[in-house]
Design an enzyme around this catalytic site. Structure first.
Site, PDB file in Angstrom:
ATOM      1  CE  LYS A  47      20.897 -53.977  73.334  1.00  0.00           C
ATOM      2  NZ  LYS A  47      21.660 -52.757  73.507  1.00  0.00           N
ATOM      3  CE1 TYR A  71      20.623 -55.195  68.765  1.00  0.00           C
ATOM      4  CE2 TYR A  71      18.436 -56.276  69.048  1.00  0.00           C
ATOM      5  CZ  TYR A  71      19.216 -55.149  69.117  1.00  0.00           C
ATOM      6  OH  TYR A  71      18.908 -54.001  69.592  1.00  0.00           O
TER       7      TYR A  71
END
Length: 293
Positions: free
Chosen positions: A128, A124
């Site tokens: 990002k 994740y």
């Protein structure tokens, strides 16, 4: 100002749709209209709307599931964000995008600044960071607002999880060796609006002059355990099922994705540039719970 807003069903996007109505004309696009998992649809939608500003509050946020769906997470958080930036550049729009404390590894002893080198430790966080880098590489006027531990009274978040578990379990075990600053989704939306209120007529030029990464979190710090205790202090004393709230270590609560031990983000750049700051996390939480916002 014509604002194209994505992620309107999420915690921050839902608040933005309401808060930004006083800033300009908000055109909220839902997933079926512009699916970030299908980046090819992005260019036609943005070309048709021709916004002055694109605010991207959409993201793949299932941190643990991202470990088994890295391609999908990267498509939404990385590739699609780059496509939005390219489409914004084509129509002369500026862009605001939300990122995360998970771009850091959490090994620093003090709060992270915008100058610290990112080093994400999970999929994740890596996706990002890829989104941030894609925006910067396009060269579109942008504000990247990194936040942390987002919660509110809708969606999936720690606050609602704790309130639900307090009704279902006699004992809850919560990690006490990860620190951060819980940040209310509505405060994120309100700070975004306050930034835009400072813009003169041309928002693109305004953001071009302020372009960069900014940290946007509540003041103060806490652990997940202390955050849970602040949420549940009244629940423990009430007739709800919960009887015990126990502090545990990260090692005692294994997850698919590793979490940073230190998620603190320093907000000085935001304050110096825009004259804005968020109150202490405890005061905000008390406001949310007491008034049931």
């Amino acid at each position: 100002m014509k604002i194209l807003l994505t992620g309107v069903t999420g915690q921050v996007g839902w608040e933005l749709q309401r808060t930004l109505m006083t800033v300009g004309e908000v055109i909220a696009v839902k997933r079926h209209q512009m699916d970030l998992a299908e980046p090819d649809t992005i260019f036609s939608i943005i070309a048709e709307i021709k916004p002055n500003l694109i605010i991207n509050a959409a993201a793949y946020t299932a941190v643990d599931r991202a470990e088994s769906e890295p391609e999908l997470a990267m498509l939404i958080n990385g590739v699609a964000v780059g496509a939005i930036a390219q489409a914004a550049a084509r129509v002369g729009a500026a862009m605001i995008h939300y990122s995360t404390d998970y771009v850091f590894n959490g090994a620093k002893a003090t709060a992270y600044t915008e100058l610290d080198q990112p080093n994400p430790q999970n999929i994740y966080g890596k996706t990002k960071l890829a989104g941030e880098q894609a925006i910067i590489s396009v060269g579109v006027p942008y504000l990247i607002l990194r936040t942390s531990w987002v919660y509110g009274l809708r969606g999936k978040n720690f606050l609602l999880t704790m309130l639900k578990l307090a009704q279902e379990r006699e004992e809850i075990r919560v990690v006490d060796d990860q620190i951060g600053a819980p940040t209310w989704s509505r405060m994120i939306a309100e700070i975004t609006a306050q930034i835009l209120f400072q813009s003169p007529q041309n928002v693109t030029d305004f953001i071009a002059n302020k372009s960069g990464i900014y940290h946007l979190t509540a003041s103060g710090q806490t652990s997940w355990y202390e955050f849970a205790k602040a949420i549940l202090v009244d629940d423990i004393k009430s007739s709800r099922k919960l009887q015990r709230l126990l502090a545990i270590t990260t090692a005692e609560y294994p997850t698919a994705a590793s979490r940073p031990a230190n998620s603190l983000l320093e907000n000085k750049k935001l304050s110096h540039t825009f004259g804005l700051f968020l109150p202490d996390w405890e005061k905000i939480l008390d406001l949310v719970i007491t008034n049931n916002y």
